[in-house]
Write a protein that holds these residues in place. Structure first.
Motif, PDB file in Angstrom:
ATOM      1  N   ILE A 247       0.825  -1.212   0.000  1.00 49.31           N
ATOM      2  CA  ILE A 247       0.000   0.000   0.000  1.00 49.31           C
ATOM      3  C   ILE A 247       0.861   1.265   0.000  1.00 49.31           C
ATOM      4  CG2 ILE A 247      -1.756   1.291   1.273  1.00 49.31           C
ATOM      5  CD1 ILE A 247      -2.928  -1.269   0.204  1.00 49.31           C
ATOM      6  N   GLU A 248       1.922   1.286   0.805  1.00 55.50           N
ATOM      7  CA  GLU A 248       2.772   2.474   0.890  1.00 55.50           C
ATOM      8  C   GLU A 248       3.472   2.750  -0.440  1.00 55.50           C
ATOM      9  OE1 GLU A 248       2.910  -0.024   3.219  1.00 55.50           O
ATOM     10  OE2 GLU A 248       1.779   1.043   4.753  1.00 55.50           O
ATOM     11  N   HIS A 249       3.954   1.692  -1.092  1.00 61.62           N
ATOM     12  CA  HIS A 249       4.616   1.842  -2.391  1.00 61.62           C
ATOM     13  C   HIS A 249       3.616   2.350  -3.430  1.00 61.62           C
ATOM     14  CE1 HIS A 249       6.546   0.189  -6.166  1.00 61.62           C
ATOM     15  NE2 HIS A 249       7.414   1.061  -5.710  1.00 61.62           N
ATOM     16  N   PHE A 250       2.399   1.814  -3.408  1.00 55.24           N
ATOM     17  CA  PHE A 250       1.343   2.258  -4.312  1.00 55.24           C
ATOM     18  C   PHE A 250       1.091   3.754  -4.132  1.00 55.24           C
ATOM     19  CE2 PHE A 250      -3.192   3.324  -4.441  1.00 55.24           C
ATOM     20  CZ  PHE A 250      -3.437   3.188  -5.800  1.00 55.24           C
ATOM     21  N   ALA A 251       0.956   4.208  -2.894  1.00 53.77           N
ATOM     22  CA  ALA A 251       0.689   5.622  -2.624  1.00 53.77           C
ATOM     23  C   ALA A 251       1.821   6.499  -3.152  1.00 53.77           C
ATOM     24  CB  ALA A 251       0.492   5.843  -1.130  1.00 53.77           C
ATOM     25  N   HIS A 252       3.042   6.078  -2.919  1.00 51.95           N
ATOM     26  CA  HIS A 252       4.194   6.855  -3.368  1.00 51.95           C
ATOM     27  C   HIS A 252       4.268   6.885  -4.897  1.00 51.95           C
ATOM     28  CE1 HIS A 252       8.161   8.636  -3.365  1.00 51.95           C
ATOM     29  NE2 HIS A 252       8.570   7.663  -4.166  1.00 51.95           N
TER      30      HIS A 252
ATOM     31  N   VAL B 149      -3.367   7.738   0.893  1.00 45.17           N
ATOM     32  CA  VAL B 149      -3.866   6.569   1.606  1.00 45.17           C
ATOM     33  C   VAL B 149      -3.949   6.944   3.071  1.00 45.17           C
ATOM     34  CG1 VAL B 149      -3.407   4.185   2.267  1.00 45.17           C
ATOM     35  CG2 VAL B 149      -2.804   4.974  -0.030  1.00 45.17           C
ATOM     36  N   ARG B 150      -5.115   6.740   3.647  1.00 40.32           N
ATOM     37  CA  ARG B 150      -5.297   7.034   5.073  1.00 40.32           C
ATOM     38  C   ARG B 150      -5.533   5.746   5.823  1.00 40.32           C
ATOM     39  NH1 ARG B 150      -7.524  12.893   6.060  1.00 40.32           N
ATOM     40  NH2 ARG B 150      -6.518  13.824   4.271  1.00 40.32           N
ATOM     41  N   ARG B 151      -4.956   5.671   7.003  1.00 38.33           N
ATOM     42  CA  ARG B 151      -5.116   4.483   7.851  1.00 38.33           C
ATOM     43  C   ARG B 151      -5.785   4.910   9.147  1.00 38.33           C
ATOM     44  NH1 ARG B 151      -2.081  -0.504   7.927  1.00 38.33           N
ATOM     45  NH2 ARG B 151      -2.716  -1.624   9.785  1.00 38.33           N
TER      46      ARG B 151
ATOM     47  N   LEU C 223      -8.100   1.060   5.823  1.00 38.34           N
ATOM     48  CA  LEU C 223      -7.337   1.852   4.869  1.00 38.34           C
ATOM     49  C   LEU C 223      -8.316   2.444   3.872  1.00 38.34           C
ATOM     50  CD1 LEU C 223      -4.571  -0.771   4.144  1.00 38.34           C
ATOM     51  CD2 LEU C 223      -4.280   1.293   5.494  1.00 38.34           C
ATOM     52  N   ALA C 224      -8.134   3.702   3.507  1.00 41.52           N
ATOM     53  CA  ALA C 224      -9.003   4.350   2.528  1.00 41.52           C
ATOM     54  C   ALA C 224      -8.143   5.021   1.467  1.00 41.52           C
ATOM     55  CB  ALA C 224      -9.893   5.382   3.210  1.00 41.52           C
ATOM     56  N   VAL C 225      -8.501   4.789   0.199  1.00 40.08           N
ATOM     57  CA  VAL C 225      -7.802   5.383  -0.938  1.00 40.08           C
ATOM     58  C   VAL C 225      -8.847   6.057  -1.815  1.00 40.08           C
ATOM     59  CG1 VAL C 225      -6.294   4.984  -2.918  1.00 40.08           C
ATOM     60  CG2 VAL C 225      -6.123   3.496  -0.911  1.00 40.08           C
TER      61      VAL C 225
END
Length: 81
Positions: A3-8, A14-16, A25-27
């Motif tokens: 998830i972190e790599h996707f956001a970057h 991405v909020r946790r 988690l919300a995107v």
């Protein structure tokens, strides 16, 4: 990808959120997004137009539930109690 790599990589926010018995988690893919989501094993698969993203859940994630509403992907992870 996690998830972190996707956001970057995509610039998506991405909020946790942490609760006593689960985390979420919300995107936000945007209000015009017609993205769909599916969960296969420990992988969340999002298809948004011609793009497909495969997001790996954490190894220690409990049961996961996913849904998409108004362009917001929500992933709920139950805590291992």
């Amino acid at each position: 990808m996690n998830i972190e790599h996707f956001a970057h990589e995509t610039g998506q926010a991405v909020r946790r959120y942490e609760y006593d018995d689960h985390s979420m988690l919300a995107v936000d893919f945007g209000p015009r997004s017609e993205a769909t989501v599916d969960l296969v094993g420990g992988t969340v698969i999002v298809v948004d137009g011609g793009d497909q993203y495969e997001l790996e859940l954490p190894d220690d994630a409990g049961d996961a539930h996913t849904f998409m509403k108004n362009g917001v992907l929500t992933i709920e992870l139950e805590a291992d109690l």
